[in-house]
Design a protein around this motif. Structure first.
Motif, PDB file in Angstrom:
ATOM      1  N   LEU A  82     -19.885   8.307  -0.722  1.00 11.20           N
ATOM      2  CA  LEU A  82     -20.892   7.902  -1.707  1.00 11.20           C
ATOM      3  C   LEU A  82     -21.845   6.867  -1.104  1.00 11.20           C
ATOM      4  O   LEU A  82     -23.050   6.909  -1.328  1.00 11.20           O
ATOM      5  CB  LEU A  82     -20.198   7.323  -2.958  1.00 11.20           C
ATOM      6  N   TRP A  83     -21.259   5.949  -0.344  1.00 11.02           N
ATOM      7  CA  TRP A  83     -22.080   4.932   0.329  1.00 11.02           C
ATOM      8  C   TRP A  83     -23.107   5.614   1.239  1.00 11.02           C
ATOM      9  O   TRP A  83     -24.284   5.269   1.238  1.00 11.02           O
ATOM     10  CB  TRP A  83     -21.164   4.011   1.154  1.00 11.02           C
ATOM     11  N   ILE A 111     -19.075   5.372  -8.401  1.00  6.88           N
ATOM     12  CA  ILE A 111     -20.491   5.167  -8.070  1.00  6.88           C
ATOM     13  C   ILE A 111     -20.883   3.717  -8.363  1.00  6.88           C
ATOM     14  O   ILE A 111     -21.520   3.048  -7.544  1.00  6.88           O
ATOM     15  CB  ILE A 111     -21.397   6.151  -8.860  1.00  6.88           C
ATOM     16  N   ARG A 112     -20.421   3.243  -9.513  1.00 11.85           N
ATOM     17  CA  ARG A 112     -20.721   1.873  -9.911  1.00 11.85           C
ATOM     18  C   ARG A 112     -20.118   0.886  -8.886  1.00 11.85           C
ATOM     19  O   ARG A 112     -20.757  -0.069  -8.472  1.00 11.85           O
ATOM     20  CB  ARG A 112     -20.152   1.596 -11.307  1.00 11.85           C
ATOM     21  N   PHE A 113     -18.886   1.207  -8.494  1.00  6.28           N
ATOM     22  CA  PHE A 113     -18.180   0.338  -7.522  1.00  6.28           C
ATOM     23  C   PHE A 113     -18.940   0.280  -6.186  1.00  6.28           C
ATOM     24  O   PHE A 113     -19.197  -0.793  -5.644  1.00  6.28           O
ATOM     25  CB  PHE A 113     -16.754   0.882  -7.302  1.00  6.28           C
ATOM     26  N   VAL A 114     -19.303   1.445  -5.699  1.00  8.60           N
ATOM     27  CA  VAL A 114     -19.985   1.499  -4.402  1.00  8.60           C
ATOM     28  C   VAL A 114     -21.358   0.843  -4.505  1.00  8.60           C
ATOM     29  O   VAL A 114     -21.742   0.038  -3.639  1.00  8.60           O
ATOM     30  CB  VAL A 114     -20.106   2.964  -3.898  1.00  8.60           C
ATOM     31  N   ALA A 115     -22.080   1.166  -5.576  1.00 11.36           N
ATOM     32  CA  ALA A 115     -23.429   0.621  -5.760  1.00 11.36           C
ATOM     33  C   ALA A 115     -23.386  -0.903  -5.853  1.00 11.36           C
ATOM     34  O   ALA A 115     -24.272  -1.584  -5.321  1.00 11.36           O
ATOM     35  CB  ALA A 115     -24.081   1.199  -7.002  1.00 11.36           C
ATOM     36  N   ARG A 116     -22.338  -1.416  -6.478  1.00 13.87           N
ATOM     37  CA  ARG A 116     -22.233  -2.863  -6.670  1.00 13.87           C
ATOM     38  C   ARG A 116     -22.146  -3.577  -5.305  1.00 13.87           C
ATOM     39  O   ARG A 116     -22.688  -4.653  -5.118  1.00 13.87           O
ATOM     40  CB  ARG A 116     -20.977  -3.163  -7.507  1.00 13.87           C
ATOM     41  N   HIS A 117     -21.459  -2.947  -4.361  1.00 18.26           N
ATOM     42  CA  HIS A 117     -21.308  -3.580  -3.052  1.00 18.26           C
ATOM     43  C   HIS A 117     -22.355  -3.141  -2.040  1.00 18.26           C
ATOM     44  O   HIS A 117     -22.429  -3.676  -0.940  1.00 18.26           O
ATOM     45  CB  HIS A 117     -19.914  -3.269  -2.481  1.00 18.26           C
ATOM     46  N   TYR A 118     -23.132  -2.135  -2.450  1.00 18.76           N
ATOM     47  CA  TYR A 118     -24.031  -1.533  -1.456  1.00 18.76           C
ATOM     48  C   TYR A 118     -25.024  -2.544  -0.913  1.00 18.76           C
ATOM     49  O   TYR A 118     -25.649  -3.292  -1.649  1.00 18.76           O
ATOM     50  CB  TYR A 118     -24.803  -0.345  -2.046  1.00 18.76           C
ATOM     51  N   ARG A 119     -25.104  -2.541   0.419  1.00 17.33           N
ATOM     52  CA  ARG A 119     -26.124  -3.379   1.068  1.00 17.33           C
ATOM     53  C   ARG A 119     -26.759  -2.552   2.168  1.00 17.33           C
ATOM     54  O   ARG A 119     -26.063  -1.957   2.996  1.00 17.33           O
ATOM     55  CB  ARG A 119     -25.480  -4.638   1.670  1.00 17.33           C
ATOM     56  N   VAL A 157     -19.225  -8.056   1.398  1.00 14.77           N
ATOM     57  CA  VAL A 157     -19.252  -7.004   2.416  1.00 14.77           C
ATOM     58  C   VAL A 157     -18.947  -7.579   3.804  1.00 14.77           C
ATOM     59  O   VAL A 157     -18.192  -6.983   4.584  1.00 14.77           O
ATOM     60  CB  VAL A 157     -20.618  -6.277   2.419  1.00 14.77           C
ATOM     61  N   LEU A 191     -14.561  -0.102   2.562  1.00 16.19           N
ATOM     62  CA  LEU A 191     -14.634   0.102   1.117  1.00 16.19           C
ATOM     63  C   LEU A 191     -13.276  -0.136   0.465  1.00 16.19           C
ATOM     64  O   LEU A 191     -13.196  -0.572  -0.689  1.00 16.19           O
ATOM     65  CB  LEU A 191     -15.169   1.498   0.808  1.00 16.19           C
ATOM     66  N   ILE A 247     -25.868   7.166  -0.704  1.00 15.77           N
ATOM     67  CA  ILE A 247     -26.885   6.172  -1.087  1.00 15.77           C
ATOM     68  C   ILE A 247     -27.781   5.870   0.113  1.00 15.77           C
ATOM     69  O   ILE A 247     -29.004   5.794  -0.015  1.00 15.77           O
ATOM     70  CB  ILE A 247     -26.229   4.872  -1.621  1.00 15.77           C
ATOM     71  N   LYS A 305     -27.692   0.656 -11.010  1.00 14.70           N
ATOM     72  CA  LYS A 305     -26.240   0.643 -10.885  1.00 14.70           C
ATOM     73  C   LYS A 305     -25.682  -0.653 -10.296  1.00 14.70           C
ATOM     74  O   LYS A 305     -24.570  -1.054 -10.620  1.00 14.70           O
ATOM     75  CB  LYS A 305     -25.782   1.829 -10.013  1.00 14.70           C
ATOM     76  N   ARG A 306     -26.440  -1.278  -9.406  1.00 15.11           N
ATOM     77  CA  ARG A 306     -25.932  -2.503  -8.798  1.00 15.11           C
ATOM     78  C   ARG A 306     -26.309  -3.725  -9.628  1.00 15.11           C
ATOM     79  O   ARG A 306     -25.472  -4.568  -9.913  1.00 15.11           O
ATOM     80  CB  ARG A 306     -26.490  -2.652  -7.380  1.00 15.11           C
ATOM     81  N   PHE A 326     -32.228   3.363  -8.054  1.00 13.65           N
ATOM     82  CA  PHE A 326     -30.791   3.575  -8.262  1.00 13.65           C
ATOM     83  C   PHE A 326     -30.031   2.250  -8.181  1.00 13.65           C
ATOM     84  O   PHE A 326     -29.176   1.946  -9.024  1.00 13.65           O
ATOM     85  CB  PHE A 326     -30.264   4.556  -7.207  1.00 13.65           C
ATOM     86  N   LEU A 327     -30.339   1.422  -7.185  1.00 15.93           N
ATOM     87  CA  LEU A 327     -29.613   0.161  -7.001  1.00 15.93           C
ATOM     88  C   LEU A 327     -29.943  -0.843  -8.102  1.00 15.93           C
ATOM     89  O   LEU A 327     -29.064  -1.572  -8.565  1.00 15.93           O
ATOM     90  CB  LEU A 327     -29.909  -0.432  -5.624  1.00 15.93           C
TER      91      LEU A 327
END
Lengths: 180, 280
Positions: A117-118, B13-21, A41, A32, A121, A136-137, A132-133
């Motif tokens: 936080l990751w 949260i926005r930062f993590v969510a943006r990269h979340y996979r 990623v 991160l 999720i 926010k994503r 949520f994704l």
């Protein structure tokens, strides 16, 4: 603060088992951390793998690393920066990430919180995670999510508030841990 | 402060969510990749599955012990005869064992003819041993042991006396707790008495010891006492002389005749009164 100060892992030829422990606890925060400089990623994971590989080789050669965690963050930062500076195209160089000038400790603490936080999720129920994704994503509005998933806006709002609550609680626990 | 914290959290949260996979940044998966690329996975998994490994090792030790015990456990082959019955048995090395009545012989099928040739017996048996100097043949009774390389001989074990008669070759006869030992050659006999704990060696040939096998009783200038003994032995009866003629001798050959016929012949020839009184 306590944790960072006291966590001066001296690394005098550590065992494979110790190395594995460090790897597993530092892997996600370091990824991160790398993601603050780079976008993909996969790239972040590659960089962290390389940083660990470097430490592994040094350790095998008998070299002592004073503060393993600080060393790895520094290594990941350097590798990330040189990665972004590989001029694939002009646009990429112009879009240098706006990295705030923060202290090393602050960087580490923030990355660890991001990692939590990751994980939070990760642990959301599938439906809630999807909503949520999308919000926010992917930046969808609640109305759009409702249409996309064939749900009422009310349901989307409800799920979002539960998701955010879960993430906030995770974040609060982390703050409590550092400052409490 | 709270506001700033919320703003910061919202940003994170926005930062993590943006990269979340989904499924990415899995530390365990990443470690497996790291470890396998450096061939350290095995060491690690051994540590991780230490208890599993220990359990497997314990199980193997257990199985090994079981197999060892199982493998070392004798696999007895036993042959017995009823009173009056005789049997000829060929052992794996083609050694002949002729069992007299009311006797048994046994050997460990797993070990016989491996390093040694060992049998145990009780009663009376005649052995014609196939010659093999590398693997001595031995017969154990409760009190004695006979070791040979390749001969024929007989062992007759009675409750207090064990007798060995050598027909051909050379025999080593060991008896008692003291391991008293004699070497016997063809024609010799030895008796071990558990009462006086002594081996007595007789050099004269006693052909009638094998009469039970040959079916032939031969007497040549044989004292009456010995005739009575051999007949009792052969027909498994008690024989007494009810006349008082000491010192008479018999010369005769009988080929498996009924006892009554023999007694009649002996009584008439020697003028004695032999009577079979009872079965032993």
């Amino acid at each position: 603060m306590r944790r960072i100060v006291t966590d001066n892992e001296r690394m005098a030829a550590i065992t494979t088992q110790e190395f594995e422990h460090h790897f597993k606890s530092l892997y996600k925060p370091l990824c991160l951390f790398a993601l603050r400089y780079i976008d993909q990623v996969e790239d972040a994971e590659d960089i962290v793998q390389q940083a660990f590989a470097d430490v592994w080789d040094k350790n095998r050669a008998g070299n002592t690393i004073g503060n393993l965690k600080a060393y790895l963050y520094q290594a990941v930062r350097n590798r990330s920066l040189s990665f972004t500076l590989q001029p694939v195209n002009a646009e990429a160089t112009e879009q240098l990430p706006d990295v705030e000038d923060t202290s090393e400790e602050e960087d580490i603490r923030r990355s660890e919180r991001d990692a939590r936080l990751w994980e939070a999720i990760d642990h959301l129920p599938p439906e809630r995670k999807k909503i949520f994704l999308l919000s926010k994503r992917d930046g969808l509005k609640y109305q759009e999510i409702a249409e996309e998933l064939n749900l009422s806006v009310k349901t989307v709002e409800n799920q979002m508030s539960k998701a955010l609550k879960a993430l906030r609680e995770t974040a609060i626990r982390i703050y409590m841990f550092f400052f409490g | 402060m709270d506001n700033e914290y919320d703003k910061d959290l919202e940003q994170r949260i926005r930062f993590v969510a943006r990269h979340y996979r989904e499924g990415s940044l899995d530390a365990d998966k990443a470690w497996r990749k790291f470890a396998s690329e450096r061939a350290i996975s095995r060491k690690v998994s051994l540590r991780r599955y230490w208890f599993g490994a220990a359990a497997v090792v314990l199980m193997l030790v257990g199985l090994g012990t079981w197999f060892t015990v199982e493998r070392n456990a004798p696999d007895w082959v036993a042959i017995t005869t009823a009173p009056g019955q005789t049997k000829d048995i060929y052992l794996p090395d083609s050694t002949l064992v002729a069992l007299a009545g009311d006797s048994w012989v046994r050997y460990d099928a797993k070990r016989y003819d491996k390093e040694r040739r060992a049998v145990e017996m009780n009663g009376k048996a005649f052995f014609q041993v196939t010659r093999n100097e590398a693997r001595p043949f031995s017969v154990r009774t409760s009190q004695t042991e006979v070791t040979v390389l390749g001969t024929s001989f007989q062992i007759d074990e009675k409750p207090t006396v064990t007798e060995v008669n050598v027909v051909t070759g050379k025999v080593s006869f060991t008896a008692g707790v003291e391991k008293e030992n004699v070497i016997l050659t063809a024609g010799m006999s030895a008796r071990y008495s558990s009462e006086n704990k002594e081996i007595t060696v007789t050099e004269e040939d006693d052909v009638n010891k094998l009469a039970w096998r040959t079916g032939q009783l031969r007497f040549k200038e044989t004292p009456l006492d010995k005739v009575i003994e051999d007949l009792s032995d052969y027909y498994q009866v008690e024989i007494t002389n009810q006349a008082k003629n000491e010192g008479v001798k018999l010369t005769a050959t009988f080929n498996d005749l009924p006892l009554e016929d023999i007694l009649q012949v002996v009584n008439q020839t020697l003028d004695v009164r032999l009577v079979s009184t009872s079965k032993k």
